[in-house]
Design a protein around this motif. Structure first.
Motif, PDB file in Angstrom:
ATOM      1  N   ARG A  46       0.808  -1.217   0.000  1.00  0.00           N
ATOM      2  CA  ARG A  46       0.000   0.000   0.000  1.00  0.00           C
ATOM      3  C   ARG A  46       0.848   1.277   0.000  1.00  0.00           C
ATOM      4  O   ARG A  46       0.336   2.374  -0.257  1.00  0.00           O
ATOM      5  CB  ARG A  46      -0.924   0.021   1.223  1.00  0.00           C
ATOM      6  CG  ARG A  46      -2.105  -0.893   1.050  1.00  0.00           C
ATOM      7  CD  ARG A  46      -2.970  -0.975   2.278  1.00  0.00           C
ATOM      8  NE  ARG A  46      -3.735  -2.209   2.243  1.00  0.00           N
ATOM      9  CZ  ARG A  46      -4.816  -2.389   1.500  1.00  0.00           C
ATOM     10  NH1 ARG A  46      -5.266  -1.426   0.742  1.00  0.00           N
ATOM     11  NH2 ARG A  46      -5.443  -3.544   1.517  1.00  0.00           N
ATOM     12  N   ASP A  47       2.144   1.123   0.274  1.00  0.00           N
ATOM     13  CA  ASP A  47       3.017   2.297   0.287  1.00  0.00           C
ATOM     14  C   ASP A  47       3.207   2.875  -1.106  1.00  0.00           C
ATOM     15  O   ASP A  47       3.503   4.050  -1.273  1.00  0.00           O
ATOM     16  CB  ASP A  47       4.395   1.914   0.853  1.00  0.00           C
ATOM     17  CG  ASP A  47       4.309   1.574   2.327  1.00  0.00           C
ATOM     18  OD1 ASP A  47       3.325   2.001   2.957  1.00  0.00           O
ATOM     19  OD2 ASP A  47       5.198   0.883   2.825  1.00  0.00           O
ATOM     20  N   LEU A  48       3.086   2.024  -2.105  1.00  0.00           N
ATOM     21  CA  LEU A  48       3.357   2.444  -3.476  1.00  0.00           C
ATOM     22  C   LEU A  48       2.077   2.247  -4.286  1.00  0.00           C
ATOM     23  O   LEU A  48       1.596   1.124  -4.412  1.00  0.00           O
ATOM     24  CB  LEU A  48       4.497   1.571  -4.017  1.00  0.00           C
ATOM     25  CG  LEU A  48       5.399   2.157  -5.087  1.00  0.00           C
ATOM     26  CD1 LEU A  48       5.958   3.497  -4.655  1.00  0.00           C
ATOM     27  CD2 LEU A  48       6.531   1.206  -5.388  1.00  0.00           C
ATOM     28  N   LYS A  49       1.552   3.345  -4.818  1.00  0.00           N
ATOM     29  CA  LYS A  49       0.287   3.292  -5.564  1.00  0.00           C
ATOM     30  C   LYS A  49       0.339   2.282  -6.707  1.00  0.00           C
ATOM     31  O   LYS A  49      -0.633   1.591  -6.977  1.00  0.00           O
ATOM     32  CB  LYS A  49      -0.036   4.678  -6.128  1.00  0.00           C
ATOM     33  CG  LYS A  49      -0.516   5.671  -5.115  1.00  0.00           C
ATOM     34  CD  LYS A  49      -2.014   5.573  -4.890  1.00  0.00           C
ATOM     35  CE  LYS A  49      -2.432   6.231  -3.596  1.00  0.00           C
ATOM     36  NZ  LYS A  49      -2.066   7.644  -3.521  1.00  0.00           N
ATOM     37  N   ALA A  50       1.509   2.206  -7.363  1.00  0.00           N
ATOM     38  CA  ALA A  50       1.632   1.335  -8.538  1.00  0.00           C
ATOM     39  C   ALA A  50       1.375  -0.130  -8.165  1.00  0.00           C
ATOM     40  O   ALA A  50       0.749  -0.876  -8.919  1.00  0.00           O
ATOM     41  CB  ALA A  50       3.015   1.468  -9.158  1.00  0.00           C
ATOM     42  N   LEU A  52      -0.472  -1.166  -5.570  1.00  0.00           N
ATOM     43  CA  LEU A  52      -1.889  -1.257  -5.232  1.00  0.00           C
ATOM     44  C   LEU A  52      -2.712  -1.452  -6.510  1.00  0.00           C
ATOM     45  O   LEU A  52      -3.567  -2.347  -6.596  1.00  0.00           O
ATOM     46  CB  LEU A  52      -2.307   0.029  -4.516  1.00  0.00           C
ATOM     47  CG  LEU A  52      -3.658   0.044  -3.806  1.00  0.00           C
ATOM     48  CD1 LEU A  52      -3.631  -0.888  -2.621  1.00  0.00           C
ATOM     49  CD2 LEU A  52      -3.990   1.461  -3.340  1.00  0.00           C
ATOM     50  N   VAL A  53      -2.408  -0.620  -7.511  1.00  0.00           N
ATOM     51  CA  VAL A  53      -3.105  -0.715  -8.792  1.00  0.00           C
ATOM     52  C   VAL A  53      -2.854  -2.087  -9.421  1.00  0.00           C
ATOM     53  O   VAL A  53      -3.775  -2.715  -9.953  1.00  0.00           O
ATOM     54  CB  VAL A  53      -2.644   0.424  -9.740  1.00  0.00           C
ATOM     55  CG1 VAL A  53      -3.148   0.194 -11.155  1.00  0.00           C
ATOM     56  CG2 VAL A  53      -3.121   1.764  -9.230  1.00  0.00           C
TER      57      VAL A  53
ATOM     58  N   GLU B 112       4.211   6.214 -14.938  1.00  0.00           N
ATOM     59  CA  GLU B 112       4.328   5.947 -13.504  1.00  0.00           C
ATOM     60  C   GLU B 112       5.382   6.855 -12.879  1.00  0.00           C
ATOM     61  O   GLU B 112       5.150   7.446 -11.818  1.00  0.00           O
ATOM     62  CB  GLU B 112       4.685   4.470 -13.290  1.00  0.00           C
ATOM     63  CG  GLU B 112       5.162   4.108 -11.899  1.00  0.00           C
ATOM     64  CD  GLU B 112       4.131   4.367 -10.820  1.00  0.00           C
ATOM     65  OE1 GLU B 112       2.952   4.521 -11.150  1.00  0.00           O
ATOM     66  OE2 GLU B 112       4.520   4.426  -9.642  1.00  0.00           O
ATOM     67  N   LYS B 119       3.119  13.597  -7.706  1.00  0.00           N
ATOM     68  CA  LYS B 119       2.525  13.388  -6.381  1.00  0.00           C
ATOM     69  C   LYS B 119       3.542  13.129  -5.279  1.00  0.00           C
ATOM     70  O   LYS B 119       3.236  13.302  -4.102  1.00  0.00           O
ATOM     71  CB  LYS B 119       1.556  12.193  -6.436  1.00  0.00           C
ATOM     72  CG  LYS B 119       0.363  12.434  -7.351  1.00  0.00           C
ATOM     73  CD  LYS B 119      -0.777  11.537  -6.956  1.00  0.00           C
ATOM     74  CE  LYS B 119      -2.083  11.990  -7.594  1.00  0.00           C
ATOM     75  NZ  LYS B 119      -3.224  11.199  -7.144  1.00  0.00           N
ATOM     76  N   ALA B 121       5.997  10.487  -3.002  1.00  0.00           N
ATOM     77  CA  ALA B 121       5.595   9.339  -2.189  1.00  0.00           C
ATOM     78  C   ALA B 121       5.988   9.645  -0.757  1.00  0.00           C
ATOM     79  O   ALA B 121       7.157   9.581  -0.391  1.00  0.00           O
ATOM     80  CB  ALA B 121       6.275   8.067  -2.692  1.00  0.00           C
TER      81      ALA B 121
END
Lengths: 181, 181
Positions: A46-50, A52-53, B112, B119, B121
């Motif tokens: 969850r720390d890295l959006k990529a 999560l996606v 990415e 954004k 991190a």
């Protein structure tokens, strides 16, 4: 021949579902806790959006392939030529294409984010992270490798879909040739 | 019909070459100098590996499509059915597929990296950069949009390649059906 193609497709889809689920699990259940600067810090996907996606995309792709697998096995049972409906064939083809491109794109984005986490970016003062969370990073690396295997399988499936679709156009093409010659 | 497909393919390839070159130029000639903490700092695409890779990939894809365009126009001139050679058709199909996947992957990786630059991190203490280099980031955004347009064009081209390839299998398929019925 037709039956053979359907069997191959079903087998490939089953493999794709398993590899996609493996990818989702490897990313989703990856976590490592480390003592960094007086506090315990837990690294998760969850720390890295990529990442999560990637988990969402891979899960949806697995679900989609499972649905398609249901269609395949039904087709094999009833020996119905469901694929002969041109709209269904087009829909399957387009959905397969979208699935493989979206999965590939999410995987590539996650790979880029991981490379940044491994190497950092000196010009931007983005620091490396994988020297701290080594095991976490190795597991993500394995997950990305699985993700690419899944992409190759899905690209193969979309090739079969394309074959099944454009084969339907063959009689028309044949008639055209006949009219010409 | 055949001539029409070749013309469409040539037109699409021309568009793809132009859009790919536009992408390469937008990324390659993007730079912005800012006075940050007592020094002038220049942001270029070389700061981020993903953008460097994107420029190379996009240039190679443009060159590849230009070569294929040469083949198309030659085919249109001499009215030769070069595509009827099954090995050439398979090669074109596979190369087109590789081209579109590699371009799409590079584009997604750059996207990415750009999203991270916009954004940041927080968990990783990676700071935002686009609030400083705003014009630079807008130009990269435009380039990525162009890159995705190029991907769509190339996916369309690879669909035509697939059609041209699997159409060659139609007589065989037809014979198979005949033997069956």
């Amino acid at each position: 021949m037709k039956h053979g193609t359907a069997k191959t497709e079903a087998f490939l889809r089953l493999c794709a579902v398993l590899v996609l689920l493996l990818t989702a699990c490897l990313v989703g259940f990856d976590s490592q806790t480390k003592y960094v600067i007086f506090i315990y810090r837990k690294a998760t996907f969850r720390d890295l959006k990529a990442l999560l996606v990637l988990v969402y995309v891979v899960s949806v792709a697995a679900g989609y392939n499972l649905l398609q697998l249901g269609k395949c096995s039904k087709s094999a049972w009833y020996k119905e030529n469901l694929g002969s409906n041109i709209y269904v064939a087009w829909l399957c083809f387009l959905l397969d294409q979208v699935a493989v491109y979206v999965t590939f794109g999410a995987n590539s984005a996650a790979l880029e984010a991981s490379v940044l986490a491994i190497k950092g970016a000196q010009e931007f003062q983005w620091m490396k992270l994988c020297n701290k969370y080594t095991r976490f990073c190795f597991q993500i690396g394995g997950a990305l490798a699985c993700g690419y295997v899944a992409c190759i399988l899905m690209a193969w499936i979309s090739l079969i879909s394309a074959f099944n679709l454009f084969r339907l156009y063959s009689p028309k093409q044949f008639l055209l040739l006949k009219r010409r010659g």
